[in-house]
Design a protein around this motif. Structure first.
Motif, mmCIF file in Angstrom:
data_model
loop_
_atom_site.group_PDB
_atom_site.id
_atom_site.type_symbol
_atom_site.label_atom_id
_atom_site.label_comp_id
_atom_site.label_asym_id
_atom_site.label_seq_id
_atom_site.Cartn_x
_atom_site.Cartn_y
_atom_site.Cartn_z
ATOM 1 N N SER A 103 0.833 -1.192 0.000
ATOM 2 C CA SER A 103 0.000 0.000 0.000
ATOM 3 C C SER A 103 0.875 1.252 0.000
ATOM 4 C CB SER A 103 -0.897 0.008 1.238
ATOM 5 O OG SER A 103 -1.602 1.234 1.345
ATOM 6 N N PRO A 104 0.453 2.329 -0.691
ATOM 7 C CA PRO A 104 1.234 3.568 -0.662
ATOM 8 C C PRO A 104 1.325 4.168 0.732
ATOM 9 C CG PRO A 104 -0.892 3.925 -1.730
ATOM 10 C CD PRO A 104 -0.746 2.456 -1.548
ATOM 11 N N ILE A 105 0.319 3.905 1.574
ATOM 12 C CA ILE A 105 0.340 4.308 2.989
ATOM 13 C C ILE A 105 -0.101 3.099 3.800
ATOM 14 C CG2 ILE A 105 -0.631 5.839 4.748
ATOM 15 C CD1 ILE A 105 -1.173 7.893 2.584
ATOM 16 N N ILE A 106 0.624 2.784 4.867
ATOM 17 C CA ILE A 106 0.255 1.624 5.675
ATOM 18 C C ILE A 106 -1.176 1.812 6.194
ATOM 19 C CG2 ILE A 106 1.182 2.542 7.850
ATOM 20 C CD1 ILE A 106 2.175 -0.334 8.442
ATOM 21 N N PRO A 107 -2.048 0.829 6.014
ATOM 22 C CA PRO A 107 -3.454 0.998 6.407
ATOM 23 C C PRO A 107 -3.599 1.286 7.900
ATOM 24 C CG PRO A 107 -3.189 -0.909 4.960
ATOM 25 C CD PRO A 107 -1.806 -0.451 5.333
ATOM 26 N N HIS A 108 -4.380 2.338 8.209
ATOM 27 C CA HIS A 108 -4.682 2.689 9.591
ATOM 28 C C HIS A 108 -5.834 3.683 9.580
ATOM 29 C CE1 HIS A 108 -1.933 5.883 8.254
ATOM 30 N NE2 HIS A 108 -2.478 6.651 9.176
ATOM 31 N N ASP A 109 -6.443 3.883 10.742
ATOM 32 C CA ASP A 109 -7.535 4.846 10.844
ATOM 33 C C ASP A 109 -7.031 6.246 10.499
ATOM 34 O OD1 ASP A 109 -9.256 2.862 11.605
ATOM 35 O OD2 ASP A 109 -9.124 3.311 13.765
ATOM 36 N N HIS A 110 -7.836 6.986 9.770
ATOM 37 C CA HIS A 110 -7.537 8.382 9.416
ATOM 38 C C HIS A 110 -6.293 8.516 8.549
ATOM 39 C CE1 HIS A 110 -10.554 9.032 12.458
ATOM 40 N NE2 HIS A 110 -9.756 8.591 13.418
ATOM 41 N N MET A 111 -5.962 7.487 7.779
ATOM 42 C CA MET A 111 -4.785 7.585 6.914
ATOM 43 C C MET A 111 -4.984 8.715 5.894
ATOM 44 S SD MET A 111 -5.409 3.935 4.965
ATOM 45 C CE MET A 111 -4.179 4.089 3.674
ATOM 46 N N GLU A 144 11.347 -1.132 6.295
ATOM 47 C CA GLU A 144 11.903 -0.903 7.635
ATOM 48 C C GLU A 144 13.416 -1.045 7.566
ATOM 49 O OE1 GLU A 144 12.106 -3.380 11.816
ATOM 50 O OE2 GLU A 144 10.212 -3.422 10.713
ATOM 51 N N ALA A 145 14.121 0.042 7.903
ATOM 52 C CA ALA A 145 15.591 0.051 7.886
ATOM 53 C C ALA A 145 16.095 -0.467 6.533
ATOM 54 C CB ALA A 145 16.145 -0.751 9.060
ATOM 55 N N ASP A 146 16.822 -1.590 6.524
ATOM 56 C CA ASP A 146 17.365 -2.104 5.262
ATOM 57 C C ASP A 146 16.378 -2.951 4.476
ATOM 58 O OD1 ASP A 146 19.771 -0.874 5.769
ATOM 59 O OD2 ASP A 146 20.700 -2.661 6.659
ATOM 60 N N ILE A 147 15.192 -3.209 5.038
ATOM 61 C CA ILE A 147 14.204 -4.058 4.373
ATOM 62 C C ILE A 147 13.400 -3.224 3.380
ATOM 63 C CG2 ILE A 147 12.208 -5.572 4.709
ATOM 64 C CD1 ILE A 147 13.215 -5.988 7.605
ATOM 65 N N HIS A 148 13.223 -3.771 2.198
ATOM 66 C CA HIS A 148 12.449 -3.074 1.170
ATOM 67 C C HIS A 148 11.706 -4.095 0.320
ATOM 68 C CE1 HIS A 148 16.252 -4.102 -0.921
ATOM 69 N NE2 HIS A 148 15.435 -4.364 -1.926
ATOM 70 N N LEU A 167 0.340 16.990 0.300
ATOM 71 C CA LEU A 167 0.946 15.812 -0.327
ATOM 72 C C LEU A 167 1.625 14.964 0.734
ATOM 73 C CD1 LEU A 167 4.403 16.388 -1.869
ATOM 74 C CD2 LEU A 167 3.131 18.379 -1.065
ATOM 75 N N VAL A 168 1.739 13.691 0.432
ATOM 76 C CA VAL A 168 2.402 12.737 1.311
ATOM 77 C C VAL A 168 3.557 12.106 0.552
ATOM 78 C CG1 VAL A 168 2.178 10.525 2.510
ATOM 79 C CG2 VAL A 168 0.346 12.217 2.672
ATOM 80 N N ILE A 169 4.748 12.144 1.160
ATOM 81 C CA ILE A 169 5.917 11.475 0.595
ATOM 82 C C ILE A 169 6.344 10.380 1.567
ATOM 83 C CG2 ILE A 169 8.324 11.712 -0.121
ATOM 84 C CD1 ILE A 169 7.735 14.566 -0.935
ATOM 85 N N LYS A 170 6.446 9.172 1.061
ATOM 86 C CA LYS A 170 6.774 8.022 1.910
ATOM 87 C C LYS A 170 8.284 7.922 2.119
ATOM 88 C CE LYS A 170 6.047 2.974 1.972
ATOM 89 N NZ LYS A 170 5.440 1.860 1.214
ATOM 90 N N GLU A 171 8.709 7.858 3.386
ATOM 91 C CA GLU A 171 10.105 7.579 3.703
ATOM 92 C C GLU A 171 10.295 6.093 3.992
ATOM 93 O OE1 GLU A 171 12.035 10.163 6.446
ATOM 94 O OE2 GLU A 171 11.197 11.990 5.545
ATOM 95 N N HIS A 172 9.415 5.525 4.785
ATOM 96 C CA HIS A 172 9.278 4.071 4.889
ATOM 97 C C HIS A 172 7.861 3.802 5.377
ATOM 98 C CE1 HIS A 172 9.775 4.134 9.297
ATOM 99 N NE2 HIS A 172 10.879 4.851 9.150
ATOM 100 N N GLN A 173 7.508 2.532 5.610
ATOM 101 C CA GLN A 173 6.087 2.217 5.795
ATOM 102 C C GLN A 173 5.486 2.864 7.055
ATOM 103 O OE1 GLN A 173 5.270 -1.943 6.220
ATOM 104 N NE2 GLN A 173 6.404 -2.180 8.145
ATOM 105 N N ARG A 174 6.321 3.332 7.968
ATOM 106 C CA ARG A 174 5.797 3.968 9.174
ATOM 107 C C ARG A 174 6.263 5.413 9.345
ATOM 108 N NH1 ARG A 174 2.951 0.429 12.080
ATOM 109 N NH2 ARG A 174 3.330 -1.783 11.676
ATOM 110 N N LYS A 175 6.832 5.987 8.295
ATOM 111 C CA LYS A 175 7.257 7.387 8.367
ATOM 112 C C LYS A 175 6.995 8.067 7.028
ATOM 113 C CE LYS A 175 11.104 10.491 9.360
ATOM 114 N NZ LYS A 175 12.568 10.640 9.475
ATOM 115 N N TYR A 176 6.323 9.207 7.088
ATOM 116 C CA TYR A 176 5.942 9.944 5.884
ATOM 117 C C TYR A 176 6.180 11.434 6.094
ATOM 118 C CZ TYR A 176 3.408 5.583 5.179
ATOM 119 O OH TYR A 176 3.095 4.247 5.063
ATOM 120 N N GLN A 177 6.495 12.122 5.025
ATOM 121 C CA GLN A 177 6.485 13.586 5.053
ATOM 122 C C GLN A 177 5.076 14.046 4.682
ATOM 123 O OE1 GLN A 177 9.524 15.429 2.596
ATOM 124 N NE2 GLN A 177 10.875 13.679 2.857
ATOM 125 N N TYR A 178 4.506 14.919 5.503
ATOM 126 C CA TYR A 178 3.210 15.519 5.178
ATOM 127 C C TYR A 178 3.452 17.001 4.930
ATOM 128 C CZ TYR A 178 -1.737 16.738 5.292
ATOM 129 O OH TYR A 178 -2.989 17.193 4.949
#
Length: 288
Positions: free
Chosen positions: A40-48, A124-128, A259-270
């Motif tokens: 997913s482009p954003i990890i699924p969660h409430d209010h994503m 996550e870290a080195d995992i992609h 806009l949202v830019i993904k850094e990793h699955q649990r960190k994004y630039q808003y």
């Protein structure tokens, strides 16, 4: 062949010429990528914040919605990997699109040819995850073929026009999250009046995130205090409005664009960029 700005060579230092940034921008420009791989482009969660996705497509639609008087040719300045350019090509007959990054332009041209473009999306870290870039719905080979991608320098628009690399008769011009990354934004702005047709529209979308890494402080449009005793803040948006009005443009629209830019699955630039649309008006002499 694709024209290249002669001042730009492969060896030029450019912060965007690396695989991490290429992957980040492919994620941003082609948000349908990863669906086939279950990412997913954003990890699924409430209010994503899904409203922050498809930023390149949304700003292209905004330029179209501002109704340039003609829809013949558009210019996408700082096009990155081409998401906005392809969206503009749905409505404009032809698009010139350039970026300072050779890597971005090569990637955009691969997407234009509908080649398989793979990139790594960080987990996550080195995992992609390795995923394949996917066009947004409605982008066909015919539509994609309307775009002319090439390497160029937004601070050298006058020279590019003189060299025949770009035209002087665009109906729409898009500068998306670019202005505060230019070494000389004033030079870019002052060249725009000679590039757009009367009745044409220029759309700026920018967060005004000035950094000396990209722009010497003396070239910032705003974001600083002027004077010493009773320092007054100089706001970038006000400075931009003054410059554009002096160049013969009228402000026709403004809105915040997230806009949202993904850094990793649990960190994004808003980011909430400021969008302003400007219509080129006829000169007083032309109206008489």
């Amino acid at each position: 062949s694709t024209p290249k700005h002669e001042a730009l060579q492969k060896g030029d230092k450019n912060v965007y010429e690396n695989e991490v940034n290429r992957s980040m921008y492919l994620n941003l420009h082609f948000p349908s990528s990863g669906i086939a791989e279950g990412v997913s482009p954003i990890i699924p969660h409430d209010h994503m914040p899904i409203h922050g996705l498809r930023f390149p497509q949304r700003v292209a639609k905004l330029l179209i919605r501002l109704k340039p008087e003609k829809m013949t040719r558009a210019l996408d300045i700082g096009c990155a990997v081409g998401g906005s350019s392809f969206a503009l090509a749905k409505e404009f007959e032809g698009i010139d699109a350039f970026d300072f990054s050779h890597s971005f332009i090569e990637t955009a041209q691969q997407m234009q040819r509908f080649e398989q473009v793979k990139f790594k999306t960080p987990i996550e870290a080195d995992i992609h995850e390795d995923i394949t870039a996917v066009h947004e719905p409605g982008i066909t080979p015919d539509i994609a073929s309307r775009v002319n991608f090439f390497v160029g320098d937004a601070c050298q628009l006058q020279k590019m026009k003189a060299d025949g690399v770009i035209q002087n008769a665009y109906d729409g011009i898009l500068l998306s999250n670019l202005l505060c990354r230019l070494p000389d934004p004033q030079a870019c702005l002052e060249a725009l009046a000679d590039l757009v047709n009367v009745g044409g529209v220029v759309l700026f979308v920018t967060p005004f995130s000035w950094l000396e890494q990209f722009t010497a402080k003396k070239n910032w449009l705003g974001g600083y205090y002027e004077g010493s005793a009773k320092a007054s803040p100089v706001k970038s948006k006000e400075a931009l409005e003054m410059i554009m009005k002096d160049l013969g443009f009228v402000l026709i629209h403004e809105e915040p664009v997230p806009l949202v830019i993904k850094e990793h699955q649990r960190k994004y630039q808003y980011i909430v960029s400021d969008a302003t649309g400007w219509r080129k008006m006829p000169k007083i002499n032309d109206q008489i």
